[in-house]
Design an enzyme around this catalytic site. Sequence first.
Site, mmCIF file in Angstrom:
data_model
loop_
_atom_site.group_PDB
_atom_site.id
_atom_site.type_symbol
_atom_site.label_atom_id
_atom_site.label_comp_id
_atom_site.label_asym_id
_atom_site.label_seq_id
_atom_site.Cartn_x
_atom_site.Cartn_y
_atom_site.Cartn_z
ATOM 1 N N ASP A 24 -2.316 15.931 16.378
ATOM 2 C CA ASP A 24 -2.078 15.791 14.987
ATOM 3 C C ASP A 24 -3.201 15.424 14.019
ATOM 4 O OD1 ASP A 24 -0.294 16.125 12.689
ATOM 5 O OD2 ASP A 24 0.372 14.101 12.663
ATOM 6 N N THR B 180 6.283 0.896 6.457
ATOM 7 C CA THR B 180 5.843 0.450 5.343
ATOM 8 C C THR B 180 4.381 -0.342 5.509
ATOM 9 O OG1 THR B 180 8.096 -0.033 4.621
ATOM 10 C CG2 THR B 180 6.081 -1.363 3.515
ATOM 11 N N VAL B 181 3.512 -0.135 4.720
ATOM 12 C CA VAL B 181 2.220 -0.672 4.822
ATOM 13 C C VAL B 181 1.777 -1.649 3.779
ATOM 14 C CG1 VAL B 181 0.008 -0.045 5.462
ATOM 15 C CG2 VAL B 181 1.694 1.451 6.221
ATOM 16 N N LYS C 49 1.384 -2.544 9.509
ATOM 17 C CA LYS C 49 2.239 -1.449 9.376
ATOM 18 C C LYS C 49 3.632 -1.957 9.983
ATOM 19 C CE LYS C 49 1.826 2.224 11.706
ATOM 20 N NZ LYS C 49 1.547 3.710 12.286
ATOM 21 N N LEU D 134 0.946 -1.324 -0.144
ATOM 22 C CA LEU D 134 0.008 -0.012 0.205
ATOM 23 C C LEU D 134 0.617 1.082 -0.051
ATOM 24 C CD1 LEU D 134 -2.819 -0.988 2.557
ATOM 25 C CD2 LEU D 134 -2.836 -1.212 -0.065
ATOM 26 N N GLY D 135 2.220 1.308 0.461
ATOM 27 C CA GLY D 135 2.967 2.541 0.453
ATOM 28 C C GLY D 135 4.113 2.475 1.468
ATOM 29 N N LYS D 136 4.666 3.342 1.367
ATOM 30 C CA LYS D 136 5.950 3.598 2.440
ATOM 31 C C LYS D 136 6.068 5.088 2.966
ATOM 32 C CE LYS D 136 9.549 0.996 1.745
ATOM 33 N NZ LYS D 136 10.844 0.785 0.974
ATOM 34 N N GLY D 137 6.045 5.258 4.145
ATOM 35 C CA GLY D 137 6.180 6.476 4.767
ATOM 36 C C GLY D 137 7.459 6.670 5.536
ATOM 37 N N ALA D 138 7.379 8.026 6.430
ATOM 38 C CA ALA D 138 8.584 8.037 7.149
ATOM 39 C C ALA D 138 8.676 7.036 8.089
ATOM 40 C CB ALA D 138 8.373 9.429 7.622
#
Length: 388
Positions: free
Chosen positions: A166, A51-52, A69, A44-48
């Site tokens: 946040d 990874t998901v 995640k 699904l994606g990678k963030g800071a």
Amino acid sequence: MNCTLTDNTRAINVASNLGAPQQRTIFAKERISIPGYYEIIQFLGKGAYGTVCSVKFKGRSPAARIAVKKISNIFNKEILLKRAIRELKFMNFFKGHKNIVNLIDLEIVTSSPYDGLYCYQELIDYDLAKVIHSSVQLSEFHIKYFLYQILCGLKYIHSADVIHRDLKPGNILCTLNGCLKICDFGLARGIHAGFFKCHSTVQPHITNYVATRWYRAPELLLSNQPYSKSVDIWAVGCILAEFYARKPVFMGRDSMHQIFEIIKVLGTPDKDILIKFGTIKAWNLGKNSNNPVYKKIPWSNIFPFASHEAINLIESLLHWDSTHRLNVEQAISHPFLNEVRKPDDEPVCLQGPFDFTYESELNSMSKLRDYLVEEVKNFKTDLSSSSL
């Protein structure tokens, strides 16, 4: 219980109700290793911070999808450890509320290159940012329905003397049925005064990385004073305005530009407010003759198609002075939400204020590591007990 698995990946406390898996499902490209009773659907994606991917249980029909995640390198980075511990404690504390995302399982994998903390959560199709910024037409009823759910979740959080810190559309998930769930508690903070007094500590100043800039309250940009729940209320006001604008309403490039984006709409703040912020930055804002003086633009001019009640609520949430903003109970009782409100279905957190005194004891990397492992073990013990 530690389990040595067939691919030599070691996992702490595999869920006992599913049994210890004899093999692992590997997604080599993204360095993900999960129990063999799962199969990976897609990356699904990678963030800071991780990874998901989406997974499902093998051989189950209908196949419930789960988001996994993976937070890599967690035991070597203090900020990742602190965020993970906070998020796990808050999600466990707030579990069961329909407008807060549900944590399903946890796992620590120690075998390289798959090592990391794996968080298994309910998979939700969209976040609110995708909904707001899509071409889908949103009626005012939709906006009321969405906002009410956000406030229900926030009421539960605030009732435990916790600030999310946040809130933004990207941290609010949306199911295909339009159910909203607040997520990402990595920056959340307990603020109950009694716990500060018990440990002879003072409430810390808000850190620079807290709150995505576009949703950051003025006091976070201009003041060094202790913050309150009103920072979340400001963020809710920004989200409500964004429903009508279909884009963020204050899009600053940096902190000072963010302030001027707010000034252009709310007008130049009075000197007494600037003095109240208590910083040279705030004082110079009013003192500098090169800064133009802006008059407040009525929200009804910006959103002429919005109802009177909607405009009134936006104005009541987006105040320069945090003490003039509505609190969550007042916001949820606003006439704008009368059409969708269900007062009998607005629970508060019965566990009482969140105890954050554990943080003062975690003053080294080794203590943080040990505490995270213990949190995962405790979560899985509770999970096993509840499944009996």
